[in-house]
Every structure is written in structure tokens, then in C-alpha cells.
Design a protein around this motif. Structure first.
Motif, short mmCIF file in Angstrom:
data_model
loop_
_atom_site.label_atom_id
_atom_site.label_comp_id
_atom_site.label_asym_id
_atom_site.label_seq_id
_atom_site.Cartn_x
_atom_site.Cartn_y
_atom_site.Cartn_z
N ARG A 1 38.97 38.95 49.82
CA ARG A 1 37.59 38.96 50.33
C ARG A 1 36.61 38.46 49.28
NH1 ARG A 1 33.56 42.68 50.21
NH2 ARG A 1 34.91 44.27 49.28
N ILE A 2 36.80 38.91 48.03
CA ILE A 2 35.92 38.47 46.95
C ILE A 2 36.09 36.97 46.70
CG2 ILE A 2 35.38 38.74 44.51
CD1 ILE A 2 34.49 41.06 46.32
N LEU B 1 34.19 31.22 47.14
CA LEU B 1 34.35 29.88 47.69
C LEU B 1 33.15 29.51 48.56
CD1 LEU B 1 38.15 29.95 48.62
CD2 LEU B 1 37.06 28.71 46.74
N ASP B 2 32.63 30.47 49.29
CA ASP B 2 31.44 30.22 50.11
C ASP B 2 30.26 29.84 49.22
OD1 ASP B 2 30.06 30.32 52.75
OD2 ASP B 2 28.92 31.91 51.77
N GLY B 3 30.11 30.55 48.10
CA GLY B 3 29.03 30.24 47.17
C GLY B 3 29.21 28.90 46.50
N LEU B 4 30.44 28.52 46.25
CA LEU B 4 30.73 27.22 45.63
C LEU B 4 30.23 26.08 46.50
CD1 LEU B 4 32.24 25.94 43.17
CD2 LEU B 4 34.27 25.86 44.64
N LEU C 1 39.99 21.03 48.12
CA LEU C 1 39.73 21.90 46.97
C LEU C 1 39.92 23.36 47.35
CD1 LEU C 1 38.65 22.35 44.07
CD2 LEU C 1 36.33 22.35 45.06
N THR C 2 39.37 23.77 48.49
CA THR C 2 39.49 25.15 48.94
C THR C 2 40.96 25.53 49.18
OG1 THR C 2 37.30 25.11 49.96
CG2 THR C 2 38.84 26.79 50.73
N ALA C 3 41.70 24.64 49.84
CA ALA C 3 43.12 24.92 50.12
C ALA C 3 43.90 25.06 48.82
CB ALA C 3 43.71 23.81 50.99
N TRP C 4 43.59 24.20 47.85
CA TRP C 4 44.30 24.28 46.56
C TRP C 4 43.97 25.57 45.84
CZ3 TRP C 4 43.70 24.86 41.38
CH2 TRP C 4 44.78 24.47 40.56
N ILE C 5 42.70 25.96 45.85
CA ILE C 5 42.31 27.19 45.18
C ILE C 5 43.01 28.40 45.81
CG2 ILE C 5 40.36 28.79 44.84
CD1 ILE C 5 38.61 26.34 44.29
N ARG C 6 43.16 28.39 47.13
CA ARG C 6 43.86 29.50 47.78
C ARG C 6 45.33 29.53 47.38
NH1 ARG C 6 40.80 32.26 51.07
NH2 ARG C 6 38.96 31.35 52.05
N VAL D 1 42.98 45.21 41.39
CA VAL D 1 42.05 46.29 41.10
C VAL D 1 42.73 47.61 41.42
CG1 VAL D 1 39.80 47.30 41.63
CG2 VAL D 1 40.10 44.80 41.67
N PRO D 2 42.87 48.51 40.44
CA PRO D 2 43.56 49.79 40.69
C PRO D 2 42.95 50.52 41.89
CG PRO D 2 43.13 49.51 38.35
CD PRO D 2 42.40 48.40 39.05
N GLY D 3 43.81 50.93 42.78
CA GLY D 3 43.37 51.69 43.93
C GLY D 3 42.93 50.87 45.12
N LEU D 4 42.87 49.55 44.97
CA LEU D 4 42.43 48.69 46.06
C LEU D 4 43.55 47.73 46.46
CD1 LEU D 4 38.78 47.77 44.98
CD2 LEU D 4 39.50 49.44 46.70
N PRO D 5 43.66 47.41 47.75
CA PRO D 5 44.73 46.52 48.23
C PRO D 5 44.43 45.07 47.88
CG PRO D 5 43.28 47.09 50.04
CD PRO D 5 42.81 47.90 48.85
N PRO D 6 45.42 44.19 48.00
CA PRO D 6 45.21 42.76 47.72
C PRO D 6 44.12 42.13 48.59
CG PRO D 6 47.55 43.27 47.87
CD PRO D 6 46.82 44.49 48.31
N GLU D 7 43.89 42.71 49.77
CA GLU D 7 42.86 42.17 50.65
C GLU D 7 41.48 42.18 50.00
OE1 GLU D 7 46.36 43.05 52.85
OE2 GLU D 7 45.15 44.36 51.56
N HIS D 8 41.28 43.12 49.08
CA HIS D 8 40.00 43.17 48.36
C HIS D 8 39.78 41.88 47.57
CE1 HIS D 8 36.77 44.57 45.72
NE2 HIS D 8 37.50 44.13 44.70
#
Length: 217
Positions: A198-199, A204-207, A112-117, A188-195
Motif C-alpha cells: 500500500r505504501i 508510485l502515485d506521487g512519482l 517503469l511502474t511494472a519494473w518497480i513492482r 514492518v514488525p507486526g504488519l503484513p506484507p500488504e502494508h
């Protein structure tokens, strides 16, 4: 002499026409295969060009990469929007079709995690793709329904397996996850894709964490 000549000419003409028709029938599968290869090459090239140069990249940049002529591209995709839509649909298909292989290769939660990514990577819009899809062009009207029809069942199968294994929380539907992840992956304007990555990792950790703690909200 004239009477004899006419049947001979007629017979030759009939044989030529019949042989030509048979040749045309024999060539039809080859033409279809060539057309399919051209379409596949154009989709692969467009996918790469859109990611680097944007959806408004010159047609020749796409056709040169695909190894076909500009006329071939416009024969299969008369408008740029048709090509953009086909690229999006092929990407959706690839993510949906990955579900069975991931399920076979991993434990339910990992699959499930791999598919979501992979789904999140699909949502990583680049170089004007998002604005093109929201431009109001009629060519894109069917994409939301196609999105849900192809991805919903794929995700539901993986989610149900993980819930049954007790490794993810049980109070979310596949549609809930699709919408939630879509929102999390919006640039998100002004933020890189890494943001966004991370979110998504926190999500996924909470799931999985809630399932491990036996929490059911």
C-alpha cells in the motif's frame, strides 16, 4: 616374433589412447551442459524452498525438488551461503533483464511502474533471507555492488524514458529510487506484507502525480 609383437601392441595402445582422448573431448560439452542444467535446477528449487521453508531448509529438500543428489549440490555450492548468494544474484538478474521487454511492451510510465513492482517483489524477504544476507558471511560481501551494477542501469533507462515523456517527476535519480523503494519494502514488525504494498502504491502515485501537475521539488 618379439620385434613384430611390440610395434603391434604399441600401435593398438596408441590408437586406444587417441580414441579415448577424442571421446573425452566429445563428452566435454555434454558434461558442461549437464552441469548447467543441474545448477539451474538447484537454483529454481532453492528459490522455491527458501520462500516456503527458509534458507536453513534441509539440503535434501532442495535436491529432491531439483531431482539431483546432495553430492551434486555440494559440488556446485560447497557452502549454504554460496547457494543463497547464487539465488539472490539470479533473482537480481531476472529483474534487470526484464527492463527491455517491459519498455517494448508498455508506455514509459507503465513500464517503469511494472519494473518497480518487480523490484519490490524481489525485496520481499521471506523466511530468514534478510538475516542471512546481513549475517556478515564473507560470501555476501559483493552483493551490494552487484545489486547496484545490475539494477541501476536497468532502472535508469526506464526512468529516463518516462522523464523524457513527461510522465514522471524529473528530480530523482535511479539510485534515489533504488534506495527509497528498498526502504519502503522493508518488513514492518507486526504488519503484513500488504502494508508495504500500500505504501509503495502511494509512492508510485506521487512519482507520477507531481509530473502531471508540473511540480518540480
Amino acid at each position: 616374433m618379439k620385434r613384430k609383437l611390440f610395434p603391434e601392441l604399441y600401435g593398438k595402445l596408441f590408437r586406444f589412447t587417441r580414441e579415448g582422448s577424442q571421446l573425452s573431448q566429445d563428452q566435454a560439452p555434454r558434461r558442461r551442459a549437464d552441469a548447467r542444467r543441474n545448477v539451474d535446477a538447484l537454483l529454481e528449487a532453492a528459490r522455491a524452498v527458501f520462500a516456503t521453508s527458509g534458507v536453513d531448509a534441509p539440503a535434501k529438500e532442495i535436491t529432491d525438488r531439483a531431482g539431483v543428489g546432495v553430492g551434486t549440490m555440494y559440488r556446485h555450492f560447497p557452502q549454504r551461503a554460496h547457494l543463497v548468494k547464487a539465488v539472490v544474484e539470479s533473482n537480481i538478474d531476472a529483474v534487470a533483464d526484464a527492463a527491455p521487454a517491459l519498455s517494448a511492451a508498455h508506455e514509459p510510465a507503465e513500464a517503469l511502474t511494472a519494473w518497480i513492482r518487480r523490484f519490490a517483489a524481489l525485496l520481499a524477504t521471506k523466511r530468514g533471507l534478510a538475516s542471512a544476507l546481513h549475517s556478515g558471511d564473507p560470501a555476501f560481501e559483493g552483493l551490494p555492488a552487484y545489486f547496484l551494477e545490475r539494477l541501476g542501469p536497468a532502472l535508469a533507462g526506464l526512468l529516463d524514458a518516462a522523464v523524457a515523456a513527461g510522465t514522471v517527476r524529473a528530480d530523482l535519480s535511479a539510485e534515489d529510487l533504488l534506495h527509497a523503494i528498498t526502504q519502503l519494502c522493508r518488513p514492518v514488525p507486526g504488519l503484513p506484507p500488504e502494508h508495504n504494498q500500500r505504501i509503495l502504491a502511494v509512492f508510485l502515485d506521487g512519482l507520477r502525480r507531481d509530473a502531471a501537475q508540473g511540480v518540480n521539488h
